[in-house]
Write an enzyme that holds these catalytic residues in place. Structure first.
Site, mmCIF file in Angstrom:
data_model
loop_
_atom_site.group_PDB
_atom_site.id
_atom_site.type_symbol
_atom_site.label_atom_id
_atom_site.label_comp_id
_atom_site.label_asym_id
_atom_site.label_seq_id
_atom_site.Cartn_x
_atom_site.Cartn_y
_atom_site.Cartn_z
ATOM 1 N N GLY A 75 0.724 -1.326 -0.011
ATOM 2 C CA GLY A 75 -0.027 0.175 0.049
ATOM 3 C C GLY A 75 0.837 1.369 0.118
ATOM 4 O O GLY A 75 0.531 2.267 -0.535
ATOM 5 N N GLN A 185 -6.923 0.444 4.716
ATOM 6 C CA GLN A 185 -7.638 -0.131 6.242
ATOM 7 C C GLN A 185 -9.274 0.035 5.636
ATOM 8 O O GLN A 185 -9.928 -0.568 6.641
ATOM 9 C CB GLN A 185 -7.330 0.990 7.186
ATOM 10 N N GLY A 207 -2.152 -6.175 0.560
ATOM 11 C CA GLY A 207 -2.305 -7.565 0.769
ATOM 12 C C GLY A 207 -2.425 -8.112 2.262
ATOM 13 O O GLY A 207 -3.283 -8.765 2.746
ATOM 14 N N CYS A 332 3.918 1.487 11.307
ATOM 15 C CA CYS A 332 4.908 2.318 10.435
ATOM 16 C C CYS A 332 5.463 3.696 11.372
ATOM 17 O O CYS A 332 6.493 3.810 10.884
ATOM 18 C CB CYS A 332 4.282 2.698 9.249
#
Length: 385
Positions: A75, A185, A207, A332
């Site tokens: 993403g 999300q 994924g 992240c």
């Protein structure tokens, strides 16, 4: 998917366990569909067919054309391709970017890098309840706005944004403005119909949030905008030149299956998550001092709250020792204070003590009860700040 009843994994917004059926099709593709999809002999034609089938499965979940889906590594890569690829070519006629103050780092950081290159960036902060006032964002759009970027579902609070209104009204104000939606999300948690979401030019999915492996994602690129997107990489013709390099066929096949299965179970999974979310909210109401940051109408898979007394990492470690796994926010951010909660105006103590729980269909009431028991004992045993 879970085989150990004593493991309570509640961090599915960070990553999900790979579905065994997905792992099986990946293994089969690795063994039996080994050819390069760009080659011209029979095994390669089979590989290209499998890639096309996977692309079609993903497109079906978004109600878009098969050729509007481009495979990426994740993403974050999809977000970078969309943002940099849309903004830089448009700098010939405009230099303004409008976004929110609580985007994922893979949106926030490339936009701030563009600011260093001369773009003007306007960040619209969320309201105190975690919701975004879409009207404020639309008001910021003008004739010089080259890009609007907004996540469909916030990764830390689960807050759902009105992307349909956003895209439509941005295009009404400036039809040349590119609209990018980070749907990492949101995908397979809420319905996403790109035929109805008119005005969305690019949209990213990943994924490993939907029981496929890490290392595979996809980017929707509206076909009539393809010529306006500048590729980030130079190379071969793969992915219609948008993302050159030999495709990761086995993982693409796995993502296609995960997409198909997730779409079939979307409503049932949402109902299941809603029941678990309600059970957790009821339990948290019995504990002292808890503040919930997720809006009532957030996706039920995500619930963010603060203990207001125990540091997040301290509690995460305490729960982890009991095989209960939650997070303090976005994976992240690597443990950094939540920029989402800070953007919402939360007090420092609430930010420092925040925890995020995120469900999937594999979770059950036992996971919620184990978490509540761990929270109750931790509030008594752990040092307060």
């Amino acid at each position: 998917m879970r085989t150990d009843p004593n493991l309570h994994y509640l961090d599915n917004a960070a990553t999900t366990m790979v579905d065994p059926a997905v792992a099986d099709v990946i293994n089969d593709a690795m063994r039996n569909c080994w050819a390069n999809p760009s080659s011209l002999y029979e095994p390669a034609i089979l590989a290209e067919h499998q890639l096309s089938v996977a692309r079609g499965r993903i497109a079906k979940t978004l109600n878009c054309a098969r050729d509007e889906i481009y495979f990426t590594a994740c993403g974050s890569e999809s977000n970078n391709l969309a943002i940099l690829g849309a903004a830089i070519p448009r700098q010939t006629w405009g230099n303004k970017i409008v976004t929110t103050g609580f985007e994922h780092p893979s949106v926030q950081r490339p936009i701030r890098a563009l600011k260093d290159r001369g773009f003007t960036v306007v960040e619209i902060l969320p309201e105190a309840d975690g919701r975004l006032d879409v009207g404020k964002l639309i008001d910021a759009v003008d004739k010089n706005t080259v890009l609007v970027a907004c996540m469909a579902v916030n990764n830390e609070t689960g807050a759902v944004q009105d992307i349909a209104r956003l895209a439509a009204e941005v295009k009404e104000k400036n039809s040349r403005t590119a609209v990018h939606i980070d749907a990492v999300q949101a995908w397979l948690r809420i319905p996403l119909d790109l035929k109805k979401l008119r005005g969305v030019d690019t949209l990213s999915v990943s994924g490993h949030k939907v029981h496929a492996p890490k290392g595979i994602g996809a980017l929707y690129l509206c076909d009539n905008q393809r010529q306006h997107l500048q590729p980030a990489y130079l190379g071969g013709h793969q992915e219609r030149g948008i993302r050159p390099g030999t495709e990761n066929l086995p993982y693409a096949v796995g993502l296609g299956l995960a997409a198909e299965q997730g779409a079939k179970k979307l409503k049932a999974n949402a109902c299941h998550a809603a029941a678990l979310n309600a059970r957790l909210r009821e339990g948290l109401a019995q504990l002292p001092g808890i503040t919930i940051h997720s809006p009532d109408d957030a996706v039920p898979e995500v619930l963010n709250f603060s203990t207001n007394c125990v540091n997040s990492q301290t509690f995460i470690t305490y729960l982890s020792d009991r095989r209960i796994y939650v997070s303090g926010g976005s994976a992240c951010d690597k443990g950094e204070p939540s920029h989402t909660l800070m953007a919402m105006g939360c007090e420092d103590r609430a930010v420092a003590t925040a925890l995020r729980v995120s469900f999937c269909a594999d979770n059950d009431e036992g996971d919620v009860d184990a978490l509540l028991a761990g929270l109750k004992s931790g509030l008594t045993e752990l040092q307060h700040i």
